[in-house]
Design a protein around this motif. Structure first.
Motif, PDB file in Angstrom:
ATOM      1  N   PHE A  11     -16.510 -51.904-117.618  1.00 37.93           N
ATOM      2  CA  PHE A  11     -16.524 -50.463-117.900  1.00 37.93           C
ATOM      3  C   PHE A  11     -15.517 -50.082-118.990  1.00 37.93           C
ATOM      4  CE2 PHE A  11     -13.446 -50.664-114.384  1.00 37.93           C
ATOM      5  CZ  PHE A  11     -12.482 -49.719-114.712  1.00 37.93           C
ATOM      6  N   VAL A  12     -15.253 -51.008-119.909  1.00 36.72           N
ATOM      7  CA  VAL A  12     -14.360 -50.707-121.033  1.00 36.72           C
ATOM      8  C   VAL A  12     -14.922 -49.541-121.842  1.00 36.72           C
ATOM      9  CG1 VAL A  12     -13.602 -51.544-123.288  1.00 36.72           C
ATOM     10  CG2 VAL A  12     -13.276 -52.965-121.267  1.00 36.72           C
ATOM     11  N   GLY A  13     -14.102 -48.517-122.043  1.00 39.17           N
ATOM     12  CA  GLY A  13     -14.508 -47.367-122.849  1.00 39.17           C
ATOM     13  C   GLY A  13     -15.278 -46.297-122.118  1.00 39.17           C
ATOM     14  N   LEU A  54     -10.488 -58.399-129.358  1.00 41.63           N
ATOM     15  CA  LEU A  54     -11.770 -58.193-128.686  1.00 41.63           C
ATOM     16  C   LEU A  54     -11.473 -57.869-127.225  1.00 41.63           C
ATOM     17  CD1 LEU A  54     -13.682 -61.258-130.209  1.00 41.63           C
ATOM     18  CD2 LEU A  54     -13.680 -58.886-131.033  1.00 41.63           C
ATOM     19  N   PHE A  55     -11.615 -56.604-126.870  1.00 44.55           N
ATOM     20  CA  PHE A  55     -11.259 -56.112-125.533  1.00 44.55           C
ATOM     21  C   PHE A  55     -12.551 -55.818-124.779  1.00 44.55           C
ATOM     22  CE2 PHE A  55      -9.191 -52.338-123.092  1.00 44.55           C
ATOM     23  CZ  PHE A  55      -9.050 -53.129-121.969  1.00 44.55           C
ATOM     24  N   LEU A 112      -8.847 -47.911-128.614  1.00 42.86           N
ATOM     25  CA  LEU A 112      -9.992 -48.593-129.206  1.00 42.86           C
ATOM     26  C   LEU A 112     -10.323 -47.985-130.569  1.00 42.86           C
ATOM     27  CD1 LEU A 112     -12.396 -48.805-126.112  1.00 42.86           C
ATOM     28  CD2 LEU A 112     -10.686 -50.488-126.865  1.00 42.86           C
ATOM     29  N   ASP A 113     -10.561 -48.849-131.550  1.00 43.12           N
ATOM     30  CA  ASP A 113     -11.020 -48.386-132.861  1.00 43.12           C
ATOM     31  C   ASP A 113     -12.529 -48.310-132.920  1.00 43.12           C
ATOM     32  OD1 ASP A 113      -8.435 -48.278-134.280  1.00 43.12           O
ATOM     33  OD2 ASP A 113      -8.423 -50.443-133.915  1.00 43.12           O
ATOM     34  N   ARG A 114     -13.189 -49.203-132.201  1.00 47.06           N
ATOM     35  CA  ARG A 114     -14.649 -49.261-132.177  1.00 47.06           C
ATOM     36  C   ARG A 114     -15.085 -49.605-130.755  1.00 47.06           C
ATOM     37  NH1 ARG A 114     -17.547 -50.678-136.710  1.00 47.06           N
ATOM     38  NH2 ARG A 114     -18.736 -52.142-135.442  1.00 47.06           N
ATOM     39  N   LEU A 115     -16.349 -49.295-130.446  1.00 48.33           N
ATOM     40  CA  LEU A 115     -16.882 -49.630-129.128  1.00 48.33           C
ATOM     41  C   LEU A 115     -18.351 -50.014-129.263  1.00 48.33           C
ATOM     42  CD1 LEU A 115     -16.524 -49.761-126.024  1.00 48.33           C
ATOM     43  CD2 LEU A 115     -17.213 -47.340-125.946  1.00 48.33           C
ATOM     44  N   GLN A 158     -11.453 -53.841-131.005  1.00 46.05           N
ATOM     45  CA  GLN A 158     -12.889 -53.687-130.775  1.00 46.05           C
ATOM     46  C   GLN A 158     -13.169 -53.717-129.282  1.00 46.05           C
ATOM     47  OE1 GLN A 158     -16.076 -53.552-132.838  1.00 46.05           O
ATOM     48  NE2 GLN A 158     -16.494 -52.892-130.724  1.00 46.05           N
ATOM     49  N   GLY A 159     -13.679 -52.621-128.737  1.00 50.18           N
ATOM     50  CA  GLY A 159     -14.075 -52.571-127.343  1.00 50.18           C
ATOM     51  C   GLY A 159     -15.481 -53.105-127.154  1.00 50.18           C
ATOM     52  N   ILE A 160     -15.681 -53.829-126.058  1.00 52.13           N
ATOM     53  CA  ILE A 160     -17.000 -54.402-125.737  1.00 52.13           C
ATOM     54  C   ILE A 160     -17.319 -54.042-124.299  1.00 52.13           C
ATOM     55  CG2 ILE A 160     -18.387 -56.499-125.584  1.00 52.13           C
ATOM     56  CD1 ILE A 160     -16.377 -57.790-127.564  1.00 52.13           C
ATOM     57  N   LEU A 161     -18.312 -53.191-124.123  1.00 49.49           N
ATOM     58  CA  LEU A 161     -18.748 -52.737-122.802  1.00 49.49           C
ATOM     59  C   LEU A 161     -20.019 -53.477-122.406  1.00 49.49           C
ATOM     60  CD1 LEU A 161     -19.059 -50.805-120.351  1.00 49.49           C
ATOM     61  CD2 LEU A 161     -19.996 -49.105-121.935  1.00 49.49           C
TER      62      LEU A 161
END
Length: 385
Positions: A248-250, A243-244, A296-299, A113-116
């Motif tokens: 600026f992730v993604g 939890l990534f 990433l599977d989700r953002l 899971q990406g968290i920006l």
């Protein structure tokens, strides 16, 4: 039945008091569940974001309630009596954890899971609470920050010699992308013998029967007088959910025409041709990060109501640190520091561009007082010009 004037938080406060006083009669009752179900469906934008429908709302409320009671002893370090905390727990953290649980169940490997989110949007707290809730749901979780992927102090010193504009760590180009890819690939391969790496399906190093321990890189920001350096990695055997997070992730590069049109308007703090060239170079560097984002599977995006709030929040945090006797930067130093990041990747361009694309699954609006505003799918978000 019309929606009651009693809010979910008032119900939660009453439940919490009942637990604290060990009064069985204050435990959840059917009318409470009915009112909570009505509240869930009343916000149709948020209910769509979490897949809540009239058919499943009763199960959602029951699951959230069970999780709430199971967490009470584990949240003692958080302001559990705070109305804001309880609102965020009920409206965001609990349903988000349940959504991640559902997404994980559809995979035969760990979920990434990406968290920006820019500075001050609550990425750290979000990850801390999610890890607790997901643990109650039976999942092991690991947090990885983009900061943990910084190049070593020695490598960044060489980088700065080659490009003196890189006066601080943080912008594109200051991270070890290959390290991030290797870590995420090992995590992705840790629970299945059939999963191949995204870009390197033949690599023997990624075969699950070889992976025994996974080193999660960690970064010590206090090393070398605040310049920072790698610290000892955290050793884990694997994780169900990763939890990534990062500022600026993604984030994808924008096309040159769009970038140049944006720069032509001289958005603060970009004012000189050197600033514009720095922005162009940082945008070009984002291409190097695309293989990392492909893991990433989700953002999700923690989206501040006004990007300039991150400067305000950073100043507040710094004043609190100094009031506690710790060292900190002056207001002028903080402003220069934050504006440096805006010059590299201006939020008005890069975050809005992400929200207008199809890569983001969930958008969480952060208001000026750092409370949560709108929670929605990116497709439902209406940006104010």
């Amino acid at each position: 039945m019309a929606r009651s004037t009693v809010t979910p938080v008032e119900i939660l406060h009453r439940w919490q008091a009942g637990v604290n006083e060990a009064l069985e009669e204050d435990r959840p009752k059917a009318p409470d569940f009915d009112q909570l179900a009505l509240w869930e469906l009343a916000d149709d934008v948020r209910s769509r974001a979490f897949g809540i429908t009239p058919d499943n709302v009763a199960d959602v409320v029951r699951c959230k309630t069970d999780l709430f009671f199971s967490l009470l002893d584990d949240l003692h370090t958080f302001p559990l009596k705070s109305t804001v905390f309880l609102e965020t727990l009920w409206n965001l953290w609990l349903p988000l954890a349940m959504q991640l649980s559902t997404a994980k169940q559809s995979l035969n490997r760990p979920l990434i899971q990406g968290i920006l989110g820019v500075q001050g949007t609550g990425k750290t707290t979000l990850c801390q609470v999610l890890r607790l809730i997901l643990g109650k749901l039976g999942y092991s979780t690991v947090s990885l920050s983009l900061d943990d992927l910084y190049k070593t102090y020695a490598d960044r010193q060489q980088l700065q010699k080659a490009d003196p504009r890189l006066i601080w760590r943080g912008p594109p180009g200051t991270h070890d992308i290959d390290l991030g890819i290797a870590v995420l690939d090992k995590l992705r391969a840790s629970q299945t013998r059939n999963l191949a790496a995204v870009d390197n399906p033949q690599s023997d190093a990624l075969k699950p029967d070889i992976i025994k321990n996974i080193e999660i890189p960690r970064f010590d920001k206090s090393a070398y007088g605040g310049a920072g350096d790698r610290s000892q990695p955290e050793i884990i055997s694997g994780a169900d959910i990763v939890l990534f997070e990062g500022w600026f992730v993604g984030v994808n590069p924008v096309v040159d025409a769009k970038l140049n049109e944006f720069l032509a308007a001289a958005p603060f703090p970009i004012s000189t041709e050197n600033d514009c060239q720095f922005a162009r170079d940082m945008n070009a560097k984002l291409h190097d990060y695309l293989p990392l984002w492909n893991r990433l599977d989700r953002l999700m995006v923690l989206y501040p109501q006004d990007y300039r709030l991150s400067q305000v929040w950073r100043n507040q945090a710094e004043r609190e640190m100094m009031a506690a006797g710790k060292s900190g930067m002056s207001e002028a130093e903080i402003n220069r520091f934050v504006e440096y990041f805006w010059k590299a990747l201006h939020p008005e361009l890069f975050i809005k561009s992400m929200l207008e694309g199809d890569r983001v699954d969930l958008v969480i609006e952060i208001l000026g007082d750092r409370t949560v505003g709108k929670i929605c799918r990116a497709i439902d978000l209406k940006l104010n010009d």
